[in-house]
Design a protein around this motif. Structure first.
Motif, PDB file in Angstrom:
ATOM      1  N   HIS A 120       0.850  -1.194   0.000  1.00 22.61           N
ATOM      2  CA  HIS A 120       0.000   0.000   0.000  1.00 22.61           C
ATOM      3  C   HIS A 120       0.882   1.238   0.000  1.00 22.61           C
ATOM      4  N   PHE A 121       0.425   2.275  -0.682  1.00 24.63           N
ATOM      5  CA  PHE A 121       1.149   3.542  -0.661  1.00 24.63           C
ATOM      6  C   PHE A 121       0.268   4.591   0.016  1.00 24.63           C
ATOM      7  N   THR A 122       0.908   5.484   0.764  1.00 17.09           N
ATOM      8  CA  THR A 122       0.161   6.618   1.323  1.00 17.09           C
ATOM      9  C   THR A 122       0.309   7.785   0.363  1.00 17.09           C
TER      10      THR A 122
ATOM     11  N   THR B 225      -4.912   6.027   1.125  1.00 14.83           N
ATOM     12  CA  THR B 225      -4.138   4.807   0.907  1.00 14.83           C
ATOM     13  C   THR B 225      -4.436   4.243  -0.473  1.00 14.83           C
ATOM     14  N   LEU B 226      -3.372   3.961  -1.193  1.00 13.64           N
ATOM     15  CA  LEU B 226      -3.531   3.327  -2.507  1.00 13.64           C
ATOM     16  C   LEU B 226      -3.093   1.871  -2.374  1.00 13.64           C
ATOM     17  N   LYS B 227      -4.051   0.965  -2.583  1.00 13.66           N
ATOM     18  CA  LYS B 227      -3.749  -0.459  -2.388  1.00 13.66           C
ATOM     19  C   LYS B 227      -3.300  -1.063  -3.715  1.00 13.66           C
ATOM     20  N   ALA B 228      -2.019  -0.898  -4.026  1.00 12.02           N
ATOM     21  CA  ALA B 228      -1.504  -1.357  -5.326  1.00 12.02           C
ATOM     22  C   ALA B 228      -1.538  -2.886  -5.411  1.00 12.02           C
ATOM     23  N   VAL B 229      -1.128  -3.545  -4.336  1.00 13.16           N
ATOM     24  CA  VAL B 229      -1.198  -5.016  -4.250  1.00 13.16           C
ATOM     25  C   VAL B 229      -1.887  -5.308  -2.926  1.00 13.16           C
TER      26      VAL B 229
ATOM     27  N   GLU C 269      -5.163  -5.288 -16.755  1.00 10.83           N
ATOM     28  CA  GLU C 269      -5.119  -3.957 -17.353  1.00 10.83           C
ATOM     29  C   GLU C 269      -4.121  -3.044 -16.642  1.00 10.83           C
ATOM     30  N   SER C 270      -3.798  -1.948 -17.327  1.00  4.74           N
ATOM     31  CA  SER C 270      -2.857  -0.979 -16.797  1.00  4.74           C
ATOM     32  C   SER C 270      -3.284  -0.488 -15.409  1.00  4.74           C
ATOM     33  N   GLY C 271      -2.351  -0.446 -14.484  1.00  2.00           N
ATOM     34  CA  GLY C 271      -2.623   0.091 -13.151  1.00  2.00           C
ATOM     35  C   GLY C 271      -3.142  -0.941 -12.164  1.00  2.00           C
ATOM     36  N   CYS C 272      -3.261  -2.229 -12.570  1.00  2.00           N
ATOM     37  CA  CYS C 272      -3.847  -3.222 -11.657  1.00  2.00           C
ATOM     38  C   CYS C 272      -2.832  -3.731 -10.631  1.00  2.00           C
ATOM     39  N   GLY C 273      -1.573  -3.330 -10.761  1.00  2.00           N
ATOM     40  CA  GLY C 273      -0.597  -3.673  -9.720  1.00  2.00           C
ATOM     41  C   GLY C 273       0.438  -4.710 -10.127  1.00  2.00           C
ATOM     42  N   LYS C 274       0.542  -5.002 -11.414  1.00  2.00           N
ATOM     43  CA  LYS C 274       1.465  -6.049 -11.864  1.00  2.00           C
ATOM     44  C   LYS C 274       2.925  -5.710 -11.541  1.00  2.00           C
ATOM     45  N   SER C 275       3.321  -4.483 -11.900  1.00  2.00           N
ATOM     46  CA  SER C 275       4.731  -4.112 -11.682  1.00  2.00           C
ATOM     47  C   SER C 275       5.050  -4.053 -10.196  1.00  2.00           C
ATOM     48  N   ILE C 276       4.125  -3.509  -9.412  1.00  2.00           N
ATOM     49  CA  ILE C 276       4.381  -3.411  -7.969  1.00  2.00           C
ATOM     50  C   ILE C 276       4.465  -4.817  -7.372  1.00  2.00           C
ATOM     51  N   LEU C 277       3.640  -5.731  -7.856  1.00  2.00           N
ATOM     52  CA  LEU C 277       3.723  -7.116  -7.377  1.00  2.00           C
ATOM     53  C   LEU C 277       5.110  -7.686  -7.678  1.00  2.00           C
TER      54      LEU C 277
ATOM     55  N   LEU D 164      12.179  -5.197  -3.929  1.00  2.00           N
ATOM     56  CA  LEU D 164      12.600  -3.859  -4.353  1.00  2.00           C
ATOM     57  C   LEU D 164      11.672  -2.852  -3.681  1.00  2.00           C
ATOM     58  N   TYR D 165      10.471  -3.307  -3.314  1.00  2.00           N
ATOM     59  CA  TYR D 165       9.597  -2.587  -2.399  1.00  2.00           C
ATOM     60  C   TYR D 165       9.406  -3.483  -1.182  1.00  2.00           C
ATOM     61  N   GLU D 166       9.337  -2.872  -0.025  1.00  6.43           N
ATOM     62  CA  GLU D 166       9.044  -3.652   1.173  1.00  6.43           C
ATOM     63  C   GLU D 166       7.537  -3.887   1.257  1.00  6.43           C
TER      64      GLU D 166
ATOM     65  N   ASP E 237       9.175  -7.694 -16.646  1.00 10.64           N
ATOM     66  CA  ASP E 237       8.058  -6.747 -16.553  1.00 10.64           C
ATOM     67  C   ASP E 237       7.862  -6.067 -17.905  1.00 10.64           C
ATOM     68  N   GLU E 238       6.846  -6.471 -18.628  1.00  9.77           N
ATOM     69  CA  GLU E 238       6.541  -5.925 -19.947  1.00  9.77           C
ATOM     70  C   GLU E 238       7.798  -5.973 -20.828  1.00  9.77           C
ATOM     71  N   ALA E 239       8.513  -7.100 -20.760  1.00  7.21           N
ATOM     72  CA  ALA E 239       9.836  -7.177 -21.382  1.00  7.21           C
ATOM     73  C   ALA E 239       9.811  -7.020 -22.901  1.00  7.21           C
TER      74      ALA E 239
ATOM     75  N   SER F 113     -10.190   3.344  -9.521  1.00  4.65           N
ATOM     76  CA  SER F 113      -8.936   3.718  -8.864  1.00  4.65           C
ATOM     77  C   SER F 113      -8.643   2.777  -7.696  1.00  4.65           C
ATOM     78  N   PRO F 114      -7.389   2.312  -7.576  1.00  2.00           N
ATOM     79  CA  PRO F 114      -7.051   1.477  -6.412  1.00  2.00           C
ATOM     80  C   PRO F 114      -7.082   2.285  -5.112  1.00  2.00           C
ATOM     81  N   MET F 115      -7.268   3.629  -5.244  1.00  2.00           N
ATOM     82  CA  MET F 115      -7.362   4.448  -4.043  1.00  2.00           C
ATOM     83  C   MET F 115      -8.785   4.379  -3.473  1.00  2.00           C
TER      84      MET F 115
HETATM   85  N1  LIG Z   1       5.642   4.603  -6.093  1.00  2.00           N
HETATM   86  C1  LIG Z   1       4.318   4.667  -6.120  1.00  2.00           C
HETATM   87  N2  LIG Z   1       3.628   5.435  -5.253  1.00  2.00           N
HETATM   88  C2  LIG Z   1       2.294   5.481  -5.250  1.00  2.00           C
HETATM   89  N3  LIG Z   1       1.504   4.791  -6.104  1.00  2.00           N
HETATM   90  C3  LIG Z   1       2.129   4.012  -7.013  1.00  2.00           C
HETATM   91  C4  LIG Z   1       3.561   3.907  -7.061  1.00  2.00           C
HETATM   92  N4  LIG Z   1       3.871   3.065  -8.077  1.00  2.00           N
HETATM   93  C5  LIG Z   1       2.710   2.659  -8.624  1.00  2.00           C
HETATM   94  N5  LIG Z   1       1.664   3.220  -7.991  1.00  2.00           N
HETATM   95  C6  LIG Z   1       0.250   2.988  -8.266  1.00  2.00           C
HETATM   96  O1  LIG Z   1      -0.005   1.621  -7.978  1.00  2.00           O
HETATM   97  C7  LIG Z   1      -0.952   1.081  -8.890  1.00  2.00           C
HETATM   98  C8  LIG Z   1      -0.377  -0.148  -9.556  1.00  2.00           C
HETATM   99  O2  LIG Z   1       0.730   0.268 -10.366  1.00  2.00           O
HETATM  100  P1  LIG Z   1       1.547  -0.724 -11.285  1.00  2.00           P
HETATM  101  O3  LIG Z   1       2.683   0.059 -11.853  1.00  2.00           O
HETATM  102  O4  LIG Z   1       1.897  -1.947 -10.519  1.00  2.00           O
HETATM  103  O5  LIG Z   1       0.499  -1.090 -12.417  1.00  2.00           O
HETATM  104  P2  LIG Z   1       0.697  -2.079 -13.649  1.00  2.00           P
HETATM  105  O6  LIG Z   1      -0.343  -3.139 -13.526  1.00  2.00           O
HETATM  106  O7  LIG Z   1       2.109  -2.483 -13.726  1.00  2.00           O
HETATM  107  O8  LIG Z   1       0.294  -1.131 -14.879  1.00  2.00           O
HETATM  108  P3  LIG Z   1       0.942  -1.019 -16.350  1.00  2.00           P
HETATM  109  O9  LIG Z   1       0.309  -2.109 -17.190  1.00  2.00           O
HETATM  110  O10 LIG Z   1       0.510   0.342 -16.805  1.00  2.00           O
HETATM  111  O11 LIG Z   1       2.424  -1.152 -16.216  1.00  2.00           O
HETATM  112  C9  LIG Z   1      -1.296   2.200  -9.872  1.00  2.00           C
HETATM  113  O12 LIG Z   1      -2.488   2.825  -9.457  1.00  2.00           O
HETATM  114  C10 LIG Z   1      -0.123   3.158  -9.726  1.00  2.00           C
HETATM  115  O13 LIG Z   1      -0.529   4.481 -10.012  1.00  2.00           O
END
Ligand SMILES: Nc1ncnc2c1ncn2[C@@H]1O[C@H](COP(=O)(O)OP(=O)(O)OP(=O)(O)O)[C@@H](O)[C@H]1O
Ligand SMILES: [Mg+2]
Length: 326
Positions: free
Chosen positions: A17-19, A29-33, A51-59, A66-68, A181-183, A281-283
């Motif tokens: 989660h991000f604040t 709070t943004l619940k990315a994962v 889809e874009s923004g669903c949290g794949k990269s953060i996962l 790389l993130y705690e 990641d989207e290699a 929005s994940p927020m």
């Molecule tokens: N450092 C950060 N601080 C706050 N919010 C973030 C941060 N990084 C990503 N987010 C948010 O977390 C959510 C998930 O982001 P993420 O990059 O994991 O999406 P994704 O599924 O990889 O999307 P894409 O297909 O566009 O790459 C998004 O709403 C993004 O805006």
């Protein structure tokens, strides 16, 4: 592979989660994962699609630490990865590498290619200088880059070659686990196929496991053996590629597949269930099942309670009240 074998990597209930402190009122709070379980066996290729923004990269970044994570457990060969720090973490990092979408921005433009590829070997102090050269050249050959080009800079290569350099850098340490990641997302379709085939060949040769993240189902379908479908920070369906492609169970997966171009002209006029609207929005995710505002099967229960990810058929997990009932 036996299911009782200890997974190479296991995530249990991972949250990131991000604040968010912006000028739009109090901190949110943004619940990315938001509570992901994942298990990957040695040598396995698992795709993550959504889809874009669903949290794949953060996962991907959170399971590599790389993130705690805010919550949850990470196990590497059964050992608690969240408790490891300092030299232990550095040693584990050797075994886990990441390949990024944009090889141009992830490769230092001021460094020559052989310096870029050999850098991880130097960081981890692997081998004498002469060994560094021979290892670097060997990995360059493996990814299809002529070692004689080692003195060139990244801008002197095409997009596909730059991604080969990114792969060489990730594989120089002979990792056991690679997150892509989207290699191939920035590459032309014909070049995408070459890079995906290269990754498959390298996996067969070296046996690394691969978490392959992409918003593009066609790409995930090409490379992955098992697929996880992600929606707003959670996994909504997980199955072998063949099961998922033959019969998607979650309405979101079905919609993703319906939007997917089909080569067979006989199915062209079939009514498509294209999912409408944007990802919320994940927020401020919708109450209940996060997918319910876009779901044709949504019931009262879906509007109020999040469905657990449950076994719907052998080897198939689905988070949907319409599929799993009570
Ligand atoms: N450092 C950060 N601080 C706050 N919010 C973030 C941060 N990084 C990503 N987010 C948010 O977390 C959510 C998930 O982001 P993420 O990059 O994991 O999406 P994704 O599924 O990889 O999307 P894409 O297909 O566009 O790459 C998004 O709403 C993004 O805006
Ligand atoms: Mg991403």
């Amino acid at each position: 592979m036996s299911p009782t074998e200890t997974p190479l990597l296991e995530a249990r209930g991972i949250r990131k989660h991000f604040t968010i402190n912006d000028d739009r009122g109090p901190a949110r709070t943004l619940k990315a994962v938001d509570g992901v379980d994942l298990s990957i066996q040695a040598g396995e290729i698992v795709g993550v699609v959504g889809e874009s923004g669903c949290g794949k990269s953060i996962l991907g970044k959170t399971i590599l630490r790389l993130y705690e994570p805010n919550d949850g457990e990470l196990l590497w060969k059964g050992e608690d990865l969240t408790a490891v720090s300092g030299p232990g973490l550095k040693a584990m990092r050797r075994d886990m590498q990441m390949i990024f979408q944009d090889p141009f921005s992830s490769l230092n433009p001021r460094k020559k290619v052989h310096q870029i590829i050999s850098q991880p070997l130097r960081v981890h102090k692997l081998g004498a200088p002469s060994e560094l050269t021979s290892r670097t050249e060997a990995v360059m050959r493996e990814v299809g880059i002529n070692p004689a080009y080692g003195r060139r800079y990244p801008h002197q290569f095409s997009g596909g070659q730059r991604q080969r350099i990114g792969i060489a850098r990730a594989l120089a340490l002979e990792p056991e686990f690679v997150v892509c990641d989207e290699a191939v997302s920035a590459l032309d379709v014909s070049i995408q196929a070459q890079i995906l085939n290269l990754l498959l060949d390298l996996r067969d040769k070296h046996g690394f496991a691969n978490l392959f993240i992409s918003h593009d189902l066609a790409v995930v379908k090409f490379i992955a053996e098992r697929i996880m479908v992600m929606y707003l920070g959670r996994i909504v369906e997980q199955a072998s590629k063949n099961d998922l492609m033959a019969e998607p169970l979650h309405p979101y997966t079905r919609a993703l597949l319906e939007a997917f171009p089909v080569a067979d002209p006989s199915v062209r006029h079939k009514k498509k269930q294209i999912v409408v609207g944007d990802v919320p929005s994940p927020m401020d995710p919708p109450k209940g099942c996060h997918f319910h505002p876009r779901c044709p099967l949504a019931s009262e229960k879906c509007r109020n309670e999040y469905p657990p990810l449950k076994e719907a058929a052998p080897g198939r997990l689905v988070a949907c009240w319409a599929v799993n009932g009570e």
